[in-house]
Design a protein around this motif. Structure first.
Motif: not given
Length: 264
Positions: A198-202
């Motif tokens: 999810m953090l990689g989608w920021w």
């Protein structure tokens, strides 16, 4: 429980939920004027035309556009009252029909699943109210920006049902958009996605939230768009933080082995 018993239970739960909605709708019909005033007051105070001739003359001198609220047709007031009362009935009866839904689903859940469900419902409702509150607060600014597009010398006639539809749509869109972080956390708790992913989608999430805010808000001013996008950005990163903490807790639990009920 056999299938017939499940269907009978579902019928009874639906009947109780509908009965609560009907009763509250009837009660709300006696107060529909107050309900309409509550939703339309901020917009009318921002863009509504003055009532007295003195105020109207002053407005004409200032060349500030305003909107005259109208209702068209003999049946329109009755239809409007019915729609407002039904909307109030569905919203105010939410504790009853949500409980009936929960009572139908809960017997099929494990203990830890019920615990998560309580947490999600207890978090989702305040998030929806926060989004609805934001919509209610930015509506006057939105209406003020939109009314500025009225050509000079042209009267702006705003049907009351259209105004209520706009207010309702803004409240629902803002409220549901605040549920996005809760959906991400729920997917993480089910193991569908990880907090690191999810953090990689920021970057994409910030861009997507900004585009969504630009489409969802009827006005074109950046203030209204940021009023919707900003809180969702914060909630998104909060959801990422909760998901990463949950991933770490899950790794520690897996290292300790399964619980007794999971092993059985």
């Amino acid at each position: 429980m056999p299938l017939a018993e499940h269907l009978r239970e579902l019928r009874n739960r639906l009947a109780k939920a509908l009965l609560a909605i009907v009763i509250i709708t009837i009660v709300a019909a006696f107060f529909y004027q107050e309900i309409i005033n509550f939703f339309t007051k901020p917009v009318l105070e921002s863009v509504g035309c003055p009532k007295s001739f003195e105020e109207l003359a002053q407005t004409a001198r200032d060349e500030n556009p305003c909107a005259q609220i109208t209702i068209n047709g003999l049946l329109a007031p009755f239809t409007l009252a019915l729609k407002v009362s039904l909307m109030a009935g569905v919203v105010l009866a939410a504790p009853v029909w949500l409980y009936q839904l929960w009572a139908f689903v809960a017997p099929g859940l494990h203990k830890h699943e019920r615990k998560y469900a309580y947490a999600f419902v207890g978090t989702g409702f305040p998030l929806f109210l926060a989004g609805a509150f934001f919509a209610y607060k930015v509506l006057p600014k939105t209406a003020d920006v939109l009314i500025e597009f009225t050509p000079f010398g042209v009267d702006n006639l705003l049907p009351l049902d259209d105004l209520l539809d706009l207010v309702t749509r803004m409240v629902i869109v803002f409220g549901l958009s605040f549920e996005l972080p809760l959906l991400l956390v729920m997917l993480n708790f089910t193991g569908a996605i990880t907090g690191k992913r999810m953090l990689g989608w920021w970057r994409g999430m910030i861009m997507g939230i900004t585009v969504f805010a630009a489409i969802a808000t009827p006005s074109t001013d950046p203030l209204t768009m940021m009023a919707l996008a900003g809180p969702i950005w914060v909630l998104y990163f909060a959801a990422v933080t909760v998901s990463m903490l949950n991933d770490r807790r899950r790794r520690r639990r897996d290292a300790m082995g399964p619980d007794d009920d999971e092993a059985s």
